[in-house]
Scaffold this motif. Structure first.
Motif, PDB file in Angstrom:
ATOM      1  N   ILE A  15      28.345  44.887  32.461  1.00 38.34           N
ATOM      2  CA  ILE A  15      27.910  43.736  31.772  1.00 38.34           C
ATOM      3  C   ILE A  15      28.352  42.958  33.180  1.00 38.34           C
ATOM      4  O   ILE A  15      29.167  42.890  34.147  1.00 38.34           O
ATOM      5  N   VAL A  16      27.073  42.411  33.707  1.00 32.74           N
ATOM      6  CA  VAL A  16      27.100  41.752  34.921  1.00 32.74           C
ATOM      7  C   VAL A  16      27.326  40.096  34.876  1.00 32.74           C
ATOM      8  O   VAL A  16      26.363  39.595  34.150  1.00 32.74           O
ATOM      9  N   GLY A  17      29.269  39.650  34.799  1.00 32.75           N
ATOM     10  CA  GLY A  17      28.732  38.427  34.824  1.00 32.75           C
ATOM     11  C   GLY A  17      30.449  38.982  34.524  1.00 32.75           C
ATOM     12  O   GLY A  17      30.409  39.715  33.397  1.00 32.75           O
ATOM     13  N   ALA A  18      31.503  37.697  34.494  1.00 34.15           N
ATOM     14  CA  ALA A  18      32.617  37.553  34.088  1.00 34.15           C
ATOM     15  C   ALA A  18      33.108  36.861  33.245  1.00 34.15           C
ATOM     16  O   ALA A  18      34.381  36.580  33.306  1.00 34.15           O
ATOM     17  N   CYS A  19      32.854  35.672  33.147  1.00 34.28           N
ATOM     18  CA  CYS A  19      32.901  34.105  32.681  1.00 34.28           C
ATOM     19  C   CYS A  19      32.058  33.930  31.019  1.00 34.28           C
ATOM     20  O   CYS A  19      32.159  35.126  30.502  1.00 34.28           O
ATOM     21  N   ASP A  44      29.719  39.583  41.422  1.00 38.85           N
ATOM     22  CA  ASP A  44      29.233  39.795  43.090  1.00 38.85           C
ATOM     23  C   ASP A  44      30.630  39.315  44.431  1.00 38.85           C
ATOM     24  O   ASP A  44      30.250  39.689  45.331  1.00 38.85           O
ATOM     25  N   THR A  45      31.830  38.420  43.688  1.00 36.13           N
ATOM     26  CA  THR A  45      32.765  38.237  44.739  1.00 36.13           C
ATOM     27  C   THR A  45      34.129  37.963  43.543  1.00 36.13           C
ATOM     28  O   THR A  45      34.397  38.035  42.492  1.00 36.13           O
ATOM     29  N   LEU A  46      35.176  38.654  44.079  1.00 33.74           N
ATOM     30  CA  LEU A  46      36.354  39.044  42.814  1.00 33.74           C
ATOM     31  C   LEU A  46      37.371  37.563  43.018  1.00 33.74           C
ATOM     32  O   LEU A  46      37.969  37.211  42.184  1.00 33.74           O
ATOM     33  N   GLU A  47      36.617  37.234  44.065  1.00 33.93           N
ATOM     34  CA  GLU A  47      37.830  35.835  43.958  1.00 33.93           C
ATOM     35  C   GLU A  47      36.916  34.484  43.345  1.00 33.93           C
ATOM     36  O   GLU A  47      36.163  34.269  42.527  1.00 33.93           O
ATOM     37  N   GLY A  48      38.541  33.970  42.072  1.00 27.40           N
ATOM     38  CA  GLY A  48      38.173  33.392  41.379  1.00 27.40           C
ATOM     39  C   GLY A  48      38.238  33.986  39.925  1.00 27.40           C
ATOM     40  O   GLY A  48      37.680  32.868  38.527  1.00 27.40           O
ATOM     41  N   ASN A  49      38.004  34.941  39.886  1.00 20.95           N
ATOM     42  CA  ASN A  49      36.923  35.842  38.848  1.00 20.95           C
ATOM     43  C   ASN A  49      39.126  36.547  38.205  1.00 20.95           C
ATOM     44  O   ASN A  49      39.290  37.360  39.437  1.00 20.95           O
ATOM     45  N   VAL A  58      37.336  44.309  35.935  1.00 23.80           N
ATOM     46  CA  VAL A  58      35.872  43.633  36.820  1.00 23.80           C
ATOM     47  C   VAL A  58      36.175  44.041  38.366  1.00 23.80           C
ATOM     48  O   VAL A  58      36.875  44.023  39.175  1.00 23.80           O
ATOM     49  N   ILE A  59      34.511  44.523  38.362  1.00 20.04           N
ATOM     50  CA  ILE A  59      34.605  44.997  40.303  1.00 20.04           C
ATOM     51  C   ILE A  59      33.326  44.055  40.427  1.00 20.04           C
ATOM     52  O   ILE A  59      32.795  43.403  39.935  1.00 20.04           O
ATOM     53  N   GLN A  60      33.813  44.839  41.958  1.00 18.11           N
ATOM     54  CA  GLN A  60      32.636  43.590  42.653  1.00 18.11           C
ATOM     55  C   GLN A  60      31.626  44.482  42.777  1.00 18.11           C
ATOM     56  O   GLN A  60      30.927  45.784  42.936  1.00 18.11           O
ATOM     57  N   PHE A  61      30.362  43.217  42.380  1.00 19.05           N
ATOM     58  CA  PHE A  61      28.568  44.249  42.424  1.00 19.05           C
ATOM     59  C   PHE A  61      28.639  44.412  43.974  1.00 19.05           C
ATOM     60  O   PHE A  61      27.972  43.069  44.338  1.00 19.05           O
ATOM     61  N   ASN A  62      28.399  45.679  44.322  1.00 23.63           N
ATOM     62  CA  ASN A  62      27.694  46.164  46.065  1.00 23.63           C
ATOM     63  C   ASN A  62      27.055  47.525  45.966  1.00 23.63           C
ATOM     64  O   ASN A  62      27.065  48.209  44.801  1.00 23.63           O
ATOM     65  N   GLU A  63      26.450  47.824  46.363  1.00 25.90           N
ATOM     66  CA  GLU A  63      25.988  48.657  47.050  1.00 25.90           C
ATOM     67  C   GLU A  63      26.791  50.347  47.228  1.00 25.90           C
ATOM     68  O   GLU A  63      26.345  51.171  47.020  1.00 25.90           O
ATOM     69  N   LYS A  64      28.132  49.737  47.044  1.00 23.03           N
ATOM     70  CA  LYS A  64      29.469  50.773  47.400  1.00 23.03           C
ATOM     71  C   LYS A  64      29.497  51.379  45.907  1.00 23.03           C
ATOM     72  O   LYS A  64      30.732  52.022  46.101  1.00 23.03           O
ATOM     73  N   MET A  65      29.894  50.560  45.738  1.00 26.21           N
ATOM     74  CA  MET A  65      30.620  50.527  43.906  1.00 26.21           C
ATOM     75  C   MET A  65      30.455  51.599  43.806  1.00 26.21           C
ATOM     76  O   MET A  65      29.029  52.041  43.313  1.00 26.21           O
ATOM     77  N   GLN A  66      30.801  52.440  42.714  1.00 23.06           N
ATOM     78  CA  GLN A  66      30.891  53.399  41.878  1.00 23.06           C
ATOM     79  C   GLN A  66      30.743  53.300  40.377  1.00 23.06           C
ATOM     80  O   GLN A  66      31.637  53.252  39.423  1.00 23.06           O
TER      81      GLN A  66
END
Length: 379
Positions: A15-19, A44-49, A58-66
């Motif tokens: 799920i993209v989003g955590a709010c 997109d950022t872990l800050e505030g989540n 909850v993990i950060q969305f980028n090309e390096k994520m597993q």
């Protein structure tokens, strides 16, 4: 139902989003499709989540994520971000991408509410599912009844000078009329408005706090129609063309938006998104002044469903009863809590009224026959 078939085939998902939108989606899925397992929330950022939601990381969305790109990905964010996120997911090799559009959200919301109502022995009436042909068996279609309405009606559409231009074309139906709200706070007059909320008995100057409720107050004091409603320039009911006949012929007193579902409950959801002082003040007022309503409010706030957006269609006498009860409560709270510097948080009377309207119609659920309608949001 095309969406149901899709959800039945899904197992693990991202799920993209955590709010709140993401939490609402998961609430639907847990109840309607318990076989679906959320692998991770992507942001997109872990800050505030949060680090995790009910134990799901909850993990950060980028090309390096597993991640496993063979799993479907739900996009549970504001619609304006869907195109960018879809491209990012596609670049990462995801092939099954499901944006939670208003259409998908309406499907899930309706299925959830219908089953919750059934569980609580309540009837979930949708206005478009009610029939009015049965009283006129010789007629071929609803259009034949076009000139047989007996009640006068008007849905007042709230507009203000601060409204942003619509990107979506909207053709106003003949049962809607625009009312300018906050009129007393400006010299500008919107040309396409037939009504202005600063005429006669009004609270137009409270619009920065009360939002569309200044229009609701004006309707209460001045509307002459038998059936009155309130919509917004971006938010409208999705109604069949003969909604008034269906309402009349089936003894419907009120049409409300399909209830909105929030996590973890109404009270905590409000406190996550707004200041808590006005909510505490409102509950204190009810406890001291309206003890029976306070007990109902406590039960409502422990639940997950409320009637959103201050939208309604109802008999004028019911609006009178609602407003006579509602506005003294809001006035007492604003007198105590005052003006807030933050423009959004300052609109707390409008946010509280959504919960108060829910309390009012929960209290009178046996007195009024309520039907529901979906709503649309125009970009």
């Amino acid at each position: 139902m095309k969406y149901d078939k899709v959800f039945q085939t899904i197992g693990k998902v991202y799920i993209v989003g955590a709010c709140s939108r993401a939490k609402t989606l998961v609430g639907y899925l847990e109840f309607l499709y318990p076989h679906i397992h959320v692998e991770n929330y992507l942001v997109d950022t872990l800050e505030g989540n949060e680090d995790n939601i009910k134990g799901v990381e909850v993990i950060q969305f980028n090309e390096k994520m597993q991640v496993c790109n063979t799993y479907p990905a739900f996009i549970a964010t504001k619609g304006i971000y869907h195109a960018v996120i879809t491209k990012q997911l596609t670049d990462l090799g995801f092939t099954q991408i499901i944006p939670i559009t208003p259409e998908v959200d309406n499907f899930l919301k309706n299925e959830y509410v219908k089953r919750i109502f059934e569980k609580n022995a309540r009837v979930f009436l949708k206005i478009e599912q009610l029939d009015c042909i049965q009283k006129y068996p010789t007629l071929k279609g609803y259009n034949d009844l076009e000139h047989t309405e007996y009640a006068s009606s008007c849905i007042y559409m709230a507009k203000s000078i601060y409204d942003k231009p619509l990107q979506t074309e909207y053709l106003m139906p003949n049962y809607e009329s625009a009312i300018q709200v906050g009129t007393s706070l400006t010299t500008q007059r919107l040309e396409n408005c037939r009504f202005f909320d600063n005429e006669g008995d009004n609270i137009s100057d409270k619009n920065r706090q009360y939002c569309e409720l200044t229009g609701m107050y004006w309707i209460w004091k001045h509307a002459s129609e038998d059936i009155v409603g309130l919509s917004h320039y971006r938010r409208h009911f999705i109604l069949p063309g003969d909604w008034l006949r269906r309402m009349e012929y089936n003894g419907v007193d009120v049409i409300l938006p399909v209830p909105t579902y929030v996590q973890p409950n109404i009270e905590k959801n409000y406190c996550e998104r707004h200041d808590t002082d006005e909510l505490e003040c409102m509950l204190s007022y009810l406890k001291n002044q309206k003890k029976d309503d306070y007990q109902i409010a406590k039960k409502v706030f422990e639940g997950n469903l409320y009637y959103p957006c201050n939208m309604f269609i109802m008999k004028k006498e019911i609006l009178y009863s609602l407003c006579e009860w509602l506005f003294p409560i809001l006035d007492a709270v604003t007198k105590e809590c005052g003006i807030k510097e933050d423009v959004y948080l300052n609109r707390y009377p409008g946010f509280l009224s959504e919960r108060l309207i829910t309390i009012f119609f929960t209290k009178h659920s046996d007195k009024y026959r309520i039907a529901f309608a979906d709503k649309t949001f125009l970009s």
